[in-house]
Design a protein around this motif. Structure first.
Motif, PDB file in Angstrom:
ATOM      1  N   PHE A 134      -7.419  -4.622  -1.453  1.00  0.00           N
ATOM      2  CA  PHE A 134      -7.181  -3.148  -2.093  1.00  0.00           C
ATOM      3  C   PHE A 134      -8.470  -2.645  -2.800  1.00  0.00           C
ATOM      4  CE2 PHE A 134      -3.179  -5.807  -1.922  1.00  0.00           C
ATOM      5  CZ  PHE A 134      -2.281  -5.075  -1.278  1.00  0.00           C
ATOM      6  N   TYR A 185      -7.734   0.561  -4.830  1.00  0.00           N
ATOM      7  CA  TYR A 185      -6.882   0.744  -5.882  1.00  0.00           C
ATOM      8  C   TYR A 185      -7.383   0.122  -7.232  1.00  0.00           C
ATOM      9  CZ  TYR A 185      -3.641   1.775  -1.995  1.00  0.00           C
ATOM     10  OH  TYR A 185      -3.017   2.538  -1.151  1.00  0.00           O
ATOM     11  N   ARG A 217       0.865  -1.292   0.096  1.00  0.00           N
ATOM     12  CA  ARG A 217       0.188  -0.178   0.081  1.00  0.00           C
ATOM     13  C   ARG A 217       0.805   1.172   0.110  1.00  0.00           C
ATOM     14  NH1 ARG A 217      -2.999  -3.148   3.742  1.00  0.00           N
ATOM     15  NH2 ARG A 217      -5.008  -3.872   2.682  1.00  0.00           N
TER      16      ARG A 217
END
Length: 829
Positions: A645, A648, A606
Motif C-alpha cells: 500500500f 496510502y 484498496r
C-alpha cells in the motif's frame, strides 16, 4: 540485585508457573510473562550473552499467545538458556554448597526445640512438614521450593490429574486409537540429533513386558551436552517403567507407540518381572500426578502425602456444619482429601473433587458477601431522591429511543441511588450497546439532586471522546462539563479546577488526572469508572475520596460469562445491556485462506480506502520470533508502506511504544491523517473511529475468541457497511471450530462463554483483568452448578448470621479468616 538472587527469583517464578499448569499466572503486580520480560530487560548481560537475552525477551513476548503445550516448550527452553547463562557463574558452587549445608544444619537445630514443644492438639495445618514420617530436612527443603512448609499446605497440594493404572494392558493386547497403561522394562535406550537440528535431542526407548515391545520417542531441545546427559540419566537401561497414553502406529519403527505420554520410572523396591504386575500403594490403582520441581521426586511426594493423611486425617475438623454438609450432599473434608489424593475408584474421586471445589467456591462467595455486608455497615448511601426532570429533558433531545435493555439498566441504577445502602453496580455491555448514555442518565440523577458527577476513563483519547459527547449532550440542559487530562495546559487546567471546586461545573471527565492532588469538588455525589478493570483499587479509592461517600458505578465493554462475573464481582450487582441499538449493521466476518484469497482481500481493502474509509490490520507479535513462524507488526508495517500500500498513509501502533507516541498515532488515525493502522492488540479496547470499516486480523487462530470480538468491535461504528477478515492458513480442527463459532455469531456473551470453556479464566482475562482468586480445582467453565449452589448458600447464610457468630459457624468463621489471609490481594482488588 546480586546475580545469584536474580537467577533464584526467575526460577521461583518459573516454578510457580509450572505449578499453575502454564496459565500465565497473575502475581501481586504482574502476570508471569510480563514479570519475566521485565526481569530480562532490567538484567545486565555481557555482550556475548546478548543473543540469549534477546531470545528470552522474545519468549516472554510470545508466551501469552502460545498454547499450553507450546508454553511447556518455552519454559523448558527458558530453563536451558538460564542454565547456559549461569554456567560461568558457578565457579563458587562448592562454597555455596557448604553454606547450604550449614544452613540446613542450623534449620534442623532450630526445629528441635519446636518439635519438643509441639502439642498433640496443635492445629494440624501448622505442623511443619518435616515432622511427617519419612520427610527429612532434604525433602522438606525441596517441598519448600513449591511452597509447602506445613502439613496443611501439603494436603492441599492437589494432583493436577489422575492416571488410572488400575486397568493395565499387556503390550500384545494394545489397540491403536485407545488409551492404555503398560508396565515394562527399558530394554534399550539410545539417542541422537537429526541432521541440521543440533538443538533437537531425541531419546529412543524400547519397552518390553514379556508379551511384546513398544517404541517410544522423547524430544528435548538442548544445546548443552550436560543437559542432554542429565535427561538421558533419567532412563537407565533395565529400569522398570510405567507408561500411559494414546496407542498409535509409528510408521518409522513400524510398530506400536504411545502418544500424549505420561511415564514414571519405578524404583528398585518394586518387585517386578516381565509379564507380572507390581502391587503396592502407588501402583495398580488410580494414581495422583502432582506438579513437581527439580529434585522433587513423584514417589517421595506420594509417600509423604500418604503418611500425612495417615497421621493427621483424624485431626481434620470440618468447617461446614453437619446439617449444611448433608443438605448439600457433600463428603466430610477428611474423607474428601483422602479420596482425592488416593481414590478407591472414579466415583469416589468425583465425589471428593465436588466437595473440594464446593469449598473453594463457597469460601469465595462467602468472602464477597461478607465484604459487601461490611461495606454497607461502614458506608451509607446518599439516597438521591429526584423527579428525573434532567434525565427526561436529556432523553427528549436524543435522536433515538433507548433500547429496552438500556431502560432496564437505568431503572436498576435509579433504584440503587434511592436506597440508603451504598450503590455497588457493574454495567456490562457489548461494544456499541449504549453504556455511555446510561452513565449520563445516572450522572444527571446526581446533578439534579444537588451533587456533581465524575467519569474516569483509562486513556486520554477515550476521555476526550467521552467529553465531546457529554459536552454536546449537557449544553442544551444548561450544564457545564470539564475535561481533566495530564497533558493539558496549566491555564486551562487551573480554570477547570476552579469551576469544579466552586460547583459551577456539574461534571468532570478525565483520566488519572482526576485523582491528583489539587483536584477538589464542591459536592461530588456519583463516580462512574469506565473500563474499571484498567484501574487499581487505590486509584478507584482516591477518586471516591474526592467526595463524602459518593455512589460508584462501574462499566466494562468486555462481556464476562456469568460464572466469572460472580467470582470476580460477586459483591456487586451486575447489570447487562444485552441489546444493540436498532439499525446497527452486524460486521460481515469472513475467514481468508490461501494466497489467492489474500490477493482478493487486499484489493477489497484498496476499494474501501479509495472510497475514503479506513482500515486496521492487527498482528499477534510486535517483532519477529525465531521460535514461531508468525508475522510481526513492525516487519509487516514496512512491507505495507513500501510494497502493498505505498500510495496510502500507513501508521504503526504497538504496546512497546511510549504512551505519548501511542496517543499521537491514535489521534492521527481518528483525524483521518492515516488511512491504515498496522497494530497489535493495543487497539482492543479503544476509541470510536466511525470511518473505519475494515478489520484484518493476521494469524487469527492465535487470538482468543473474546479478543477477536473486541477487535471486531473497532469497526462498524458508523453508517457504512463493515468487514472483519480473519487470516489463517494452517488450522487445526480445534482452531477451525473456534473460528467457525466466531464467524457465525455477533453476541459477545455467547462468544465469551465459549472462550471461557476453551481457554480457562486466566487466559480469557489476560492482561486486561486483575483480581482473579486463586482457584486450585474449580473450573469456572464447567462447575457452574456448584458455583450457583455455593452463591445461594452464602447469601442465605449472610442474611441470617452476617458475622458468623453462631456456635455452629465457629469453625467456618475461622476458615473464612484463613481464606481472607490467603486471598488478601484478590479481596483488595
Amino acid at each position: 540485585m546480586p546475580e545469584a538472587a536474580w537467577f533464584q527469583l526467575c526460577e521461583r517464578a518459573i516454578k510457580a508457573e509450572v505449578r499453575g499448569q502454564y496459565r500465565n499466572l497473575k502475581g501481586q503486580q504482574f502476570y508471569f510473562a510480563d514479570f519475566m520480560l521485565q526481569q530480562v530487560q532490567q538484567a545486565r548481560f555481557a555482550r556475548t550473552e546478548q543473543p540469549l537475552a534477546n531470545r528470552l525477551a522474545n519468549i516472554f513476548t510470545l508466551y501469552p499467545l502460545a498454547a499450553v503445550a507450546e508454553r511447556r516448550d518455552l519454559i523448558a527452553e527458558t530453563r536451558q538458556h538460564l542454565a547456559q547463562l549461569q554456567l560461568p557463574r558457578l565457579a563458587e558452587a562448592p562454597l555455596r554448597q557448604q553454606a547450604r549445608a550449614a544452613e540446613s544444619a542450623q534449620l534442623a537445630q532450630q526445629l528441635q526445640p519446636l518439635k519438643a514443644r509441639l502439642k498433640p492438639d496443635a492445629d494440624w495445618r501448622e505442623v511443619p512438614v518435616q515432622f511427617v514420617r519419612g520427610v527429612g530436612p532434604k525433602l522438606a527443603e525441596r517441598l519448600a521450593q513449591v511452597g509447602i512448609t506445613q502439613v496443611g499446605e501439603l494436603l492441599h497440594y492437589y494432583p493436577r490429574r489422575h492416571l488410572d493404572y488400575s486397568q493395565c494392558v499387556r503390550i500384545r493386547n494394545l489397540k491403536a486409537g485407545e488409551r492404555a497403561t503398560v508396565w515394562g522394562v527399558l530394554e534399550q535406550v539410545s539417542s541422537y540429533s537429526p541432521p541440521g537440528k543440533a538443538t533437537l535431542h531425541i531419546l529412543k526407548l524400547r519397552v518390553s513386558d514379556g508379551t511384546g515391545k513398544l517404541n517410544i520417542s522423547l524430544f528435548q531441545r538442548a544445546r548443552s551436552a550436560w543437559l542432554r546427559k542429565q535427561f538421558e540419566a533419567r532412563f537407565p537401561q533395565g529400569a522398570q517403567i510405567l507408561l500411559s497414553g494414546l496407542v498409535k502406529w509409528d510408521k518409522f519403527s513400524k510398530g506400536l507407540s504411545l502418544d500424549q505420554l505420561e511415564y514414571e520410572i519405578l524404583g528398585d523396591d518394586e518387585d517386578f518381572q516381565p509379564g507380572q504386575m507390581p502391587q503396592n500403594l502407588y501402583l495398580a490403582r488410580i494414581v495422583p500426578v502432582y506438579p513437581l520441581s527439580e529434585g522433587l521426586n513423584a514417589k517421595a511426594l506420594r509417600k509423604a502425602m500418604a503418611a500425612a493423611l495417615a497421621a493427621y486425617a483424624g485431626r481434620i475438623q470440618d468447617p461446614l456444619p453437619p446439617a449444611l454438609r448433608q443438605q448439600q450432599q457433600l463428603l466430610p473434608l477428611a474423607q474428601a482429601l483422602q479420596q482425592f489424593h488416593f481414590p478407591d475408584d472414579q466415583a469416589q474421586l468425583q465425589a471428593a473433587r465436588q466437595r473440594l471445589v464446593f469449598d473453594e467456591l463457597f469460601l469465595t462467595q462467602l468472602s464477597l458477601q461478607y465484604r459487601r455486608k461490611q461495606r454497607e455497615r461502614e458506608q451509607s448511601g446518599l439516597q438521591l431522591q429526584t423527579r428525573g426532570r434532567l434525565a427526561a429533558a436529556f432523553l427528549d433531545q436524543l435522536p433515538f429511543a433507548l433500547t429496552q435493555a438500556q431502560q432496564r439498566v437505568y431503572h436498576e441504577i435509579q433504584s440503587d441511588l434511592r436506597r440508603p445502602e451504598p450503590m455497588g453496580r457493574l454495567v456490562q455491555g457489548d461494544v456499541g450497546s449504549g453504556k455511555t448514555v446510561v452513565a449520563v442518565l445516572a450522572l444527571l440523577e446526581a446533578i439534579e439532586a444537588g451533587y456533581q458527577g465524575a467519569l474516569m476513563a483509562p486513556t486520554e483519547i477515550l476521555a476526550e471522546q467521552h467529553y465531546r459527547k457529554i459536552f454536546d449532550w449537557l449544553l442544551p440542559l444548561g450544564l457545564q462539563a470539564e475535561l481533566l487530562l495530564g497533558s493539558q495546559g496549566a491555564r486551562r487546567r487551573r480554570e477547570a479546577l476552579a469551576r469544579l471546586a466552586s460547583g459551577e461545573a456539574a461534571l468532570a471527565v478525565g483520566t488519572h488526572a482526576l485523582i491528583q492532588e489539587g483536584v477538589n469538588f464542591a459536592r461530588l455525589g456519583l463516580v462512574v469508572i469506565d473500563e474499571q478493570h484498567r484501574f487499581g483499587v487505590k486509584q478507584r479509592a482516591l477518586l471516591r475520596e474526592k467526595g463524602q461517600n459518593p455512589e460508584v458505578l462501574s462499566m466494562t465493554a468486555t462481556p464476562i460469562p456469568r460464572t466469572l462475573a460472580l467470582t470476580l464481582y460477586g459483591d456487586l450487582d451486575v447489570s447487562i445491556i444485552d441489546e444493540l441499538p436498532p439499525g446497527r449493521q452486524p460486521v460481515e466476518t469472513r475467514l481468508i485462506k490461501g494466497a489467492s484469497q489474500r490477493r482478493q482481500l487486499w484489493e477489497l481493502v484498496r476499494q474501501e480506502l479509495d472510497a475514503g474509509r479506513q482500515c486496521y490490520v492487527v498482528f499477534p507479535l510486535v517483532e519477529e520470533s525465531e521460535k514461531v513462524d508468525l508475522k510481526a507488526a513492525t516487519v509487516e508495517y514496512e512491507r505495507f508502506c513500501h510494497e502493498i500500500f505505498p500510495q496510502y498513509r500507513v501508521g504503526l501502533l504497538h504496546g512497546k511504544m511510549k504512551t505519548v507516541e501511542k496517543d499521537q498515532v491514535m489521534r492521527a488515525f481518528v483525524a483521518h491523517e492515516l488511512d491504515m493502522l498496522v497494530a497489535t492488540t493495543v487497539i482492543e479496547v479503544g476509541v470510536d473511529v466511525p470511518n473505519a470499516s475494515v478489520m484484518v486480523i493476521e494469524h487469527a487462530e492465535r487470538f482468543g475468541l473474546s479478543q477477536l470480538h473486541q477487535l471486531r468491535g473497532r469497526v462498524g461504528r458508523g453508517a457504512d457497511r463493515a468487514y472483519c477478515y480473519l487470516l489463517a492458513d494452517k488450522l487445526s480442527d480445534t482452531a477451525r471450530d473456534r473460528l467457525s463459532v466466531f464467524t457465525q455469531t455477533h453476541d459477545g456473551f455467547v462468544i465469551a462463554e465459549q472462550d471461557l470453556r476453551l481457554r480457562g479464566p486466566g487466559e480469557f482475562l489476560g492482561t486486561r483483568q486483575s483480581g482473579l482468586p486463586d482457584l486450585t480445582l474449580a473450573n469456572l467453565a464447567e462447575d457452574t452448578e456448584i458455583l450457583e449452589r455455593a452463591r445461594s448458600l452464602s447469601l442465605e447464610l449472610m442474611s441470617h448470621d452476617s458475622e458468623l457468630l453462631r456456635a455452629e459457624h465457629a469453625l467456618l468463621r475461622a476458615e473464612l479468616q484463613r481464606f481472607f489471609a490467603r486471598q488478601s490481594s484478590w479481596l483488595a482488588a
